[in-house]
Design an enzyme around this catalytic site. Structure first.
Site, PDB file in Angstrom:
ATOM      1  N   ARG A   1      23.963  23.709   7.171  1.00 52.71           N
ATOM      2  CA  ARG A   1      24.116  22.316   6.753  1.00 52.71           C
ATOM      3  C   ARG A   1      25.057  21.541   7.669  1.00 52.71           C
ATOM      4  O   ARG A   1      25.740  22.123   8.521  1.00 52.71           O
ATOM      5  CB  ARG A   1      24.592  22.286   5.301  1.00 52.71           C
TER       6      ARG A   1
ATOM      7  N   ASP B   1       6.530  -1.491  11.733  1.00 56.05           N
ATOM      8  CA  ASP B   1       5.743  -0.410  11.125  1.00 56.05           C
ATOM      9  C   ASP B   1       4.937   0.364  12.164  1.00 56.05           C
ATOM     10  O   ASP B   1       4.003   1.084  11.840  1.00 56.05           O
ATOM     11  CB  ASP B   1       4.814  -0.957  10.035  1.00 56.05           C
TER      12      ASP B   1
ATOM     13  N   ARG C   1       0.799  -1.227   0.000  1.00 55.38           N
ATOM     14  CA  ARG C   1       0.000   0.000   0.000  1.00 55.38           C
ATOM     15  C   ARG C   1       0.836   1.283   0.000  1.00 55.38           C
ATOM     16  O   ARG C   1       0.326   2.364  -0.243  1.00 55.38           O
ATOM     17  CB  ARG C   1      -0.955   0.000   1.195  1.00 55.38           C
TER      18      ARG C   1
ATOM     19  N   ASN D   1      -5.759  -4.426  19.917  1.00 53.78           N
ATOM     20  CA  ASN D   1      -4.404  -4.960  20.026  1.00 53.78           C
ATOM     21  C   ASN D   1      -3.432  -4.082  19.242  1.00 53.78           C
ATOM     22  O   ASN D   1      -3.598  -3.858  18.043  1.00 53.78           O
ATOM     23  CB  ASN D   1      -4.408  -6.385  19.433  1.00 53.78           C
TER      24      ASN D   1
ATOM     25  N   ASN E   1      35.284  26.443  -2.452  1.00 57.86           N
ATOM     26  CA  ASN E   1      35.890  25.308  -1.748  1.00 57.86           C
ATOM     27  C   ASN E   1      36.106  24.095  -2.646  1.00 57.86           C
ATOM     28  O   ASN E   1      36.768  23.150  -2.262  1.00 57.86           O
ATOM     29  CB  ASN E   1      35.022  24.911  -0.550  1.00 57.86           C
TER      30      ASN E   1
HETATM   31  C1  UD1 Z   1      -2.113  -7.284  13.434  1.00 57.79           C
HETATM   32  C2  UD1 Z   1      -2.764  -8.065  14.571  1.00 57.79           C
HETATM   33  C3  UD1 Z   1      -3.975  -7.280  15.076  1.00 57.79           C
HETATM   34  C4  UD1 Z   1      -3.544  -5.911  15.538  1.00 57.79           C
HETATM   35  C5  UD1 Z   1      -2.789  -5.179  14.424  1.00 57.79           C
HETATM   36  C6  UD1 Z   1      -2.177  -3.924  14.960  1.00 57.79           C
HETATM   37  C7  UD1 Z   1      -2.438 -10.452  14.173  1.00 57.79           C
HETATM   38  C8  UD1 Z   1      -3.034 -11.693  13.625  1.00 57.79           C
HETATM   39  N1  UD1 Z   1      -3.182  -9.367  14.077  1.00 57.79           N
HETATM   40  O1  UD1 Z   1      -3.011  -7.227  12.370  1.00 57.79           O
HETATM   41  O2  UD1 Z   1      -4.557  -7.962  16.182  1.00 57.79           O
HETATM   42  O3  UD1 Z   1      -4.648  -5.148  15.961  1.00 57.79           O
HETATM   43  O4  UD1 Z   1      -1.724  -5.993  13.913  1.00 57.79           O
HETATM   44  O5  UD1 Z   1      -1.583  -3.175  13.922  1.00 57.79           O
HETATM   45  O6  UD1 Z   1      -1.358 -10.473  14.679  1.00 57.79           O
HETATM   46  N2  UD1 Z   1       4.300  -9.492   9.382  1.00 57.79           N
HETATM   47  C9  UD1 Z   1       5.346 -10.341   9.114  1.00 57.79           C
HETATM   48  N3  UD1 Z   1       5.075 -11.543   8.510  1.00 57.79           N
HETATM   49  C10 UD1 Z   1       3.829 -11.934   8.197  1.00 57.79           C
HETATM   50  C11 UD1 Z   1       2.754 -11.060   8.477  1.00 57.79           C
HETATM   51  C12 UD1 Z   1       3.031  -9.843   9.074  1.00 57.79           C
HETATM   52  O7  UD1 Z   1       6.509 -10.019   9.393  1.00 57.79           O
HETATM   53  O8  UD1 Z   1       3.691 -13.045   7.664  1.00 57.79           O
HETATM   54  C13 UD1 Z   1       4.582  -8.210  10.038  1.00 57.79           C
HETATM   55  C14 UD1 Z   1       4.248  -7.015   9.189  1.00 57.79           C
HETATM   56  O9  UD1 Z   1       5.373  -6.597   8.456  1.00 57.79           O
HETATM   57  C15 UD1 Z   1       3.848  -5.976  10.218  1.00 57.79           C
HETATM   58  C16 UD1 Z   1       3.265  -6.810  11.345  1.00 57.79           C
HETATM   59  O10 UD1 Z   1       3.764  -8.108  11.188  1.00 57.79           O
HETATM   60  O11 UD1 Z   1       4.969  -5.274  10.717  1.00 57.79           O
HETATM   61  C17 UD1 Z   1       1.728  -6.802  11.363  1.00 57.79           C
HETATM   62  O12 UD1 Z   1       1.247  -7.421  10.216  1.00 57.79           O
HETATM   63  P1  UD1 Z   1      -0.118  -7.004   9.521  1.00 57.79           P
HETATM   64  O13 UD1 Z   1      -0.364  -7.926   8.401  1.00 57.79           O
HETATM   65  O14 UD1 Z   1      -0.103  -5.542   9.233  1.00 57.79           O
HETATM   66  O15 UD1 Z   1      -1.152  -7.317  10.706  1.00 57.79           O
HETATM   67  P2  UD1 Z   1      -2.618  -6.758  10.870  1.00 57.79           P
HETATM   68  O16 UD1 Z   1      -3.529  -7.489   9.951  1.00 57.79           O
HETATM   69  O17 UD1 Z   1      -2.588  -5.282  10.813  1.00 57.79           O
HETATM   70 CA    CA Z   2      -1.063  -3.665  10.057  1.00 56.31          CA
END
Ligand code: UD1
Ligand code: CA
Length: 447
Positions: free
Chosen positions: A316, A105, A17, A170, A369
């Site tokens: 700078r 993130d 995104r 969460n 310079n």
């Molecule tokens: C997740 C949580 C949700 C919470 C939310 C907060 C789970 C199942 N859900 O959802 O409860 O409210 O975050 O923002 O945990 N990532 C990996 N590998 C993967 C998937 C994700 O490294 O296979 C990392 C992503 O880069 C990111 C983080 O985990 O930094 C969260 O992943 P994302 O897919 O954004 O989770 P959400 O669906 O937002």
């Molecule tokens: Ca997320």
């Protein structure tokens, strides 16, 4: 009792995104990549081991994480947050202590908030989750509680309509004993709406094992997760407004707070006054009683006490302004020491230079310079006077108390207390202008 602490930072998700050729977690908030914010948080809360989980394809994240001194665990393919943490299992083999999961993130969690997560573990809880009251809970996982026990985290996609009304969400930060965490993760399945291995399932699994999970509450602004450029702007705005309040609470005057942009590490001492539209890049320190006038841009510089900068100055990296010195409008400096009480007031470029004390640099002075290959240094002694529109062709040294006539191209060193004239001698031709105009007029009348 305090236990050893490790952090697992999740950064393997695809950042589609953002529509960026750079991985999401390397985008900056307050002049620092999100990944570095989270690493700094982990350091701040006393973590002795940090594992960063990255996707095979995310070379840029891998390099950045290594450069920040983190261990790397590869998650390939990406099968969910639970699967991501499980990818760090080998790195934590034999580690006895608590593991905290952080998202790369989610850059703005304050150390005080994260420390509460450890505090509840030290106080006897087995699992701690950082939650927050969401104004619009949307797609966040919901924290289901029973008194002060956390009974489950339900992802929005799996939630009943009643659970969807829960505002407590969460943040993603989960902390537990390493052995409990990995034992629970090995039992998580992907039988759910997304077909992913949810980290959040460990809550119910550990409850089944007789463990006690609790929720710690942070505020929504600090747990903001960045998925898009819009989120990035929200995170930036949240950082800036928090930093402005912090700076003002420490005794700094901001004439128009909303127009001042800070970096994560901007350090400003009390009684400094900052005008509108001033931008601080990383690495700036400003000492007491100095004034930064509007529309100035500062980066990587040290500003002493009682210094006056701008309006419209560009300071700078490598600039050191000693106490009482001044930079005026349309002045640019780079790798330059401006000595005590010295002034560069108008329209100048001072780069790779060292100015002593009480030097006066006239309007339009340029340090030449760069010769196209190398940078060379200009040194100006105490009390020297540099006439307006001087070109100082480096390397060049101007002795103490020397006086440079206006408009000089100074190519050779100037001894102390000498006058240097580096310009062609003026020639005056009496009556020339009158004769010129008469001749032109005559020609015009003929045609
Ligand atoms: C997740 C949580 C949700 C919470 C939310 C907060 C789970 C199942 N859900 O959802 O409860 O409210 O975050 O923002 O945990 N990532 C990996 N590998 C993967 C998937 C994700 O490294 O296979 C990392 C992503 O880069 C990111 C983080 O985990 O930094 C969260 O992943 P994302 O897919 O954004 O989770 P959400 O669906 O937002
Ligand atoms: Ca997320």
């Amino acid at each position: 009792m305090k236990k050893a602490r490790a952090a697992v930072i999740l950064a393997a998700g695809k950042s589609t995104r953002m529509k960026s050729s750079r991985s999401k977690v390397l985008h900056d908030v307050g002049g620092r990549p999100m990944l570095a914010w989270v690493k700094a948080l982990a350091d701040d809360i006393g973590v002795s081991k940090i594992v960063c989980v990255v996707g095979e394809a995310n070379d840029d994240v891998k390099h950045a994480a290594e450069a920040l001194g983190m261990e790397i665990a590869i998650q390939e393919p990406q099968l969910g947050t639970g699967h991501a943490v499980l990818s760090a299992k080998d790195n934590l083999e034999g580690f006895e202590g608590t593991v905290t999961v952080l998202y790369a993130d989610t850059p703005l969690i304050r150390p005080e908030t994260a420390r509460q997560v450890f505090d509840v573990l030290d106080d006897g809880a087995d699992v701690a989750v950082l939650g927050f009251e969401a104004e619009d809970p949307g797609a966040y996982g919901r924290l289901v509680t029973d008194g002060d026990t956390l009974t489950a985290i339900v992802e929005a996609k799996e939630a009943t309509s009643e659970q969807l009304n829960i505002k407590l969400c969460n943040s993603g930060v989960i902390s537990a004993k390493s052995s409990d965490m990995f034992s629970a993760l090995s039992r998580v399945t992907n039988e759910n709406a997304k077909g992913e291995y949810y980290l959040t399932d460990v809550i119910e699994i550990l409850r089944g094992d007789g463990r006690r999970p609790v929720a710690v509450i942070g505020n929504e602004e600090e747990v903001l997760g960045v998925n898009s450029r819009t989120d990035l702007a929200l995170a930036e705005a949240a950082f800036q407004s928090a930093k402005r309040l912090e700076v003002m609470s420490e005794g700094v005057t901001l004439r128009d707070p909303d127009s001042v942009i800070f970096a994560f590490d901007t350090q400003i001492e009390n009684d400094v006054e900052i005008g509108a539209n001033v931008v601080f890049g990383p690495g700036v320190i400003v000492r007491r009683n100095s004034i930064i006038h509007p529309f100035s841009h500062l980066e990587g510089c040290e500003i002493g006490e009682n210094v006056n900068i701008g309006p419209f100055a560009r300071v700078r990296p490598g600039t050191i302004m000693k106490d009482g010195s001044r930079l005026g409008n349309f002045v640019e400096t780079k790798k330059a020491v401006i000595g005590k009480d010295s002034k560069v007031n108008h329209l100048s470029y001072i780069g790779d230079a060292e100015l002593g004390e009480n030097v006066n640099v006239g309007a339009g002075t340029i340090t030449c310079n760069y010769d196209g290959y190398n940078k060379h240094k200009t040194i100006i002694g105490d009390n020297a006077f540099v006439g307006t529109h001087s070109s100082l062709v480096a390397p060049v040294t101007i002795g103490e108390g020397a006086f440079l006539g206006s408009g000089g191209v100074i190519t050779a060193d100037v001894p102390s207390n000498a006058l240097a004239l580096g310009r062609a001698k003026q020639v005056n031709k009496e009556g020339w202008a009158k004769r010129y105009h008469a001749a032109q007029q005559k020609r015009k009348n003929k045609t």
